[in-house]
Design a protein around this motif. Structure first.
Motif, mmCIF file in Angstrom:
data_model
loop_
_atom_site.group_PDB
_atom_site.id
_atom_site.type_symbol
_atom_site.label_atom_id
_atom_site.label_comp_id
_atom_site.label_asym_id
_atom_site.label_seq_id
_atom_site.Cartn_x
_atom_site.Cartn_y
_atom_site.Cartn_z
ATOM 1 N N THR A 212 0.863 -1.184 0.000
ATOM 2 C CA THR A 212 0.000 0.000 0.000
ATOM 3 C C THR A 212 0.901 1.235 0.000
ATOM 4 N N ILE A 213 0.633 2.132 -0.938
ATOM 5 C CA ILE A 213 1.490 3.311 -1.100
ATOM 6 C C ILE A 213 1.001 4.443 -0.194
ATOM 7 N N ALA A 214 1.926 5.149 0.416
ATOM 8 C CA ALA A 214 1.584 6.408 1.107
ATOM 9 C C ALA A 214 1.736 7.522 0.070
ATOM 10 N N THR A 215 0.606 8.058 -0.392
ATOM 11 C CA THR A 215 0.654 9.099 -1.420
ATOM 12 C C THR A 215 0.612 10.464 -0.754
ATOM 13 N N LEU A 216 1.679 11.206 -0.918
ATOM 14 C CA LEU A 216 1.818 12.494 -0.239
ATOM 15 C C LEU A 216 1.456 13.622 -1.216
ATOM 16 N N VAL A 217 0.697 14.583 -0.728
ATOM 17 C CA VAL A 217 0.196 15.651 -1.597
ATOM 18 C C VAL A 217 0.534 17.022 -0.976
ATOM 19 N N PRO A 218 1.811 17.386 -1.030
ATOM 20 C CA PRO A 218 2.235 18.599 -0.318
ATOM 21 C C PRO A 218 1.622 19.879 -0.865
ATOM 22 N N GLY A 219 1.052 19.836 -2.073
ATOM 23 C CA GLY A 219 0.364 21.018 -2.610
ATOM 24 C C GLY A 219 -0.766 21.465 -1.690
ATOM 25 N N ALA A 220 -1.427 20.497 -1.045
ATOM 26 C CA ALA A 220 -2.534 20.842 -0.144
ATOM 27 C C ALA A 220 -2.002 21.557 1.092
ATOM 28 N N ASN A 221 -0.906 21.081 1.642
ATOM 29 C CA ASN A 221 -0.320 21.749 2.815
ATOM 30 C C ASN A 221 0.128 23.158 2.463
ATOM 31 N N TYR A 222 0.737 23.273 1.281
ATOM 32 C CA TYR A 222 1.193 24.592 0.826
ATOM 33 C C TYR A 222 0.030 25.556 0.700
ATOM 34 N N PHE A 223 -1.030 25.105 0.008
ATOM 35 C CA PHE A 223 -2.122 26.025 -0.296
ATOM 36 C C PHE A 223 -2.940 26.356 0.953
ATOM 37 N N LEU A 224 -2.978 25.410 1.899
ATOM 38 C CA LEU A 224 -3.669 25.683 3.157
ATOM 39 C C LEU A 224 -2.810 26.551 4.090
ATOM 40 N N GLY A 225 -1.589 26.797 3.677
ATOM 41 C CA GLY A 225 -0.708 27.648 4.482
ATOM 42 C C GLY A 225 -0.223 26.968 5.744
ATOM 43 N N LEU A 226 -0.124 25.631 5.699
ATOM 44 C CA LEU A 226 0.292 24.897 6.894
ATOM 45 C C LEU A 226 1.813 24.941 7.042
ATOM 46 N N LYS A 227 2.237 24.894 8.288
ATOM 47 C CA LYS A 227 3.685 24.838 8.534
ATOM 48 C C LYS A 227 4.172 23.397 8.515
ATOM 49 N N GLU A 228 3.280 22.483 8.875
ATOM 50 C CA GLU A 228 3.647 21.068 8.934
ATOM 51 C C GLU A 228 3.307 20.376 7.611
ATOM 52 N N TYR A 229 4.186 19.448 7.251
ATOM 53 C CA TYR A 229 3.979 18.629 6.050
ATOM 54 C C TYR A 229 3.989 17.158 6.453
#
Ligand SMILES: [Zn+2]
Length: 457
Positions: free
Chosen positions: A316-333
């Motif tokens: 099972t792959i862990a699919t990471l979508v850092p665009g969402a963290n970026y656009f939500l302005g989150l500090k944590e990824y």
């Protein structure tokens, strides 16, 4: 030279009618084959994730939409078959630039009508994801447009996005429904994906996301909505072959673990594979879902150590979508390093959607992976290609440049593959090959100038 860059559904019908000329990409500075050097089967994990299988001075020969040979340019040009057929081969001189497998974007939500600009402003002013949803924004605010839209309008929108993705080097796309949330509008969304896909030379993998959120009319009776998903949407999508996967947004404010298991069970009973939006906002224990053999868990911001250890033993792959963290302005990824170092196979995707990640750019996701999640450029490239293919269960024909696989390639107008995530916010993709069809980004015009690959056929 055959160039495709179609302007409408009608004209892009040509894409599928194209007969595949033999195609030779020659004089490639760095050809990233993504062939496994360890020979270990399964998705790339641990130190294997950074093995790109680079051939300097490389060449790729494609025929009938498939890759037939991969090697050095000097050997390809000496090949007796190439020598006799040379005049009939569409030959592209890659001028020392970088060629890699087309990106596999394994998580997108392309079926919607409008951007969510009020949400964007509210978030800038400090409102949280949950506060925006509670105020009538968020996923629910996209429903009306999709429910009212005609299928053709939705298909036109999706096709425009697919064309833009090809411009950016993406050749395989997972596309979810999920902004209709009625039986009729979810099927309409999946039909729009199917119709758009039939006019695009790349590959689209459709996913039913009827369980995106509980729509407002079922707010007091979420179980009734889960029943509709399980007993109406999933059987209908399966019977009509409109989806290959069923996805659930399992989190606070969406569906709980028990509801998610119910939906996964219905999917499996109807012969569909499962994938999930997991651990984006809060931690969910993942182990109970593993019996459904999910292809991928996506987002994965808040995962406990026991589940990380368990996933390291699985495909099972862990699919990471850092665009969402970026656009939500989150500090944590998402903790990409913890996953990779533990041996969990990771993929990268855009999570293209109007609320939290309005980007179609895999190089942007890769750049964020490098700068915010401390993945190396090589790891980001493997996560965006071969492991994306694993996340969609298409790795036997996608995600690497090997004889027998589909001719899905992209050329970047750079000298070194590390430049792909390095130059962020623009595109250096000069040319894309989708199932053997050459697609060139005409919008780039003269921008790449003398770095354009030179057609010789
Ligand atoms: Zn998503």
């Amino acid at each position: 030279m055959r160039l495709l860059n179609c302007d409408s559904v009608t004209s892009s019908r040509k894409a599928n009618k194209t007969t595949h000329l033999p195609l030779l990409l020659a004089n490639i500075g760095q050809l990233l084959t993504l062939q496994s050097s360890s020979g270990r089967p399964g998705p790339r994990r641990g130190s294997d994730l950074k093995e790109l299988g680079v051939i300097e001075g490389g060449a790729v020969l494609c025929l009938g939409g498939k890759i037939v040979s991969v090697g050095k340019t000097k050997d390809a040009l000496r090949d007796p078959w190439v020598k006799t057929k040379r005049k009939k081969i569409l030959e592209i001189d890659c001028a020392g630039q970088v060629v890699l497998p087309g990106f596999v974007d394994s998580h997108t939500h392309p079926v919607f009508m409008s951007p969510r600009l009020v949400d964007f402003e509210k978030r800038i002013e400090g409102a949280s994801y949950e506060e925006i949803a509670a105020a009538g924004g968020g996923i629910r605010s996209s429903l009306e447009g999709v429910r009212k839209a005609g299928k053709r309008d939705l298909a036109e929108k999706v096709l425009a996005l697919l064309r833009e993705m090809a411009d950016l080097g993406t050749t395989t796309v997972e596309a979810k429904s999920g902004y209709g949330l009625t039986l009729e509008s979810e099927m309409k969304s999946l039909e729009a994906i199917r119709d758009a896909a039939s006019h695009w030379p790349g590959t689209v993998v459709p996913t039913l996301l009827g369980a995106h959120v509980v729509p407002g009319e079922f707010r007091e009776h979420p179980e009734k909505y889960v029943e509709i998903v399980c007993r109406e949407m999933i059987p209908r999508a399966a019977k009509r072959k409109l989806a290959r996967f069923v996805d659930v947004f399992c989190d606070h404010g969406a569906f709980n673990a028990e509801q998610t298991e119910k939906i996964f069970q219905a999917a499996v009973e109807n012969g569909l594979n499962v994938r999930g939006h997991m651990c984006q906002l809060t931690e969910t224990v993942l182990k109970p879902f593993l019996r459904f053999e999910p292809a991928s868990f996506d987002h994965m911001d808040h995962v406990n150590d026991a589940d990380i250890a368990e996933l390291a033993r699985r495909d099972t792959i862990a699919t990471l979508v850092p665009g969402a963290n970026y656009f939500l302005g989150l500090k944590e990824y998402p903790p990409a390093r913890s996953f990779i170092d533990a041996g969990v196979p990771v993929a990268l995707a855009t999570d293209y959607n109007p609320g939290t990640s309005p980007t179609l750019s895999m190089p942007m996701a890769m750049s964020l992976a490098c700068t915010q999640m401390k993945m190396s450029p090589a790891e980001a490239i493997a996560a965006a290609t071969i492991n994306g293919a694993w996340a969609l269960r298409v790795a036997e024909r996608k995600g690497s440049i090997e004889a027998g696989k589909d001719a899905d390639l992209t050329l970047f107008a750079v000298d070194d593959h590390r430049e792909i995530p390095y130059w962020f916010g623009g595109s250096h993709c000069g040319l894309t090959v989708l199932n053997g069809v050459v697609w060139r980004n005409l919008k780039r015009g003269g921008f790449v100038g003398d770095r354009d690959p030179a057609p010789r056929g």
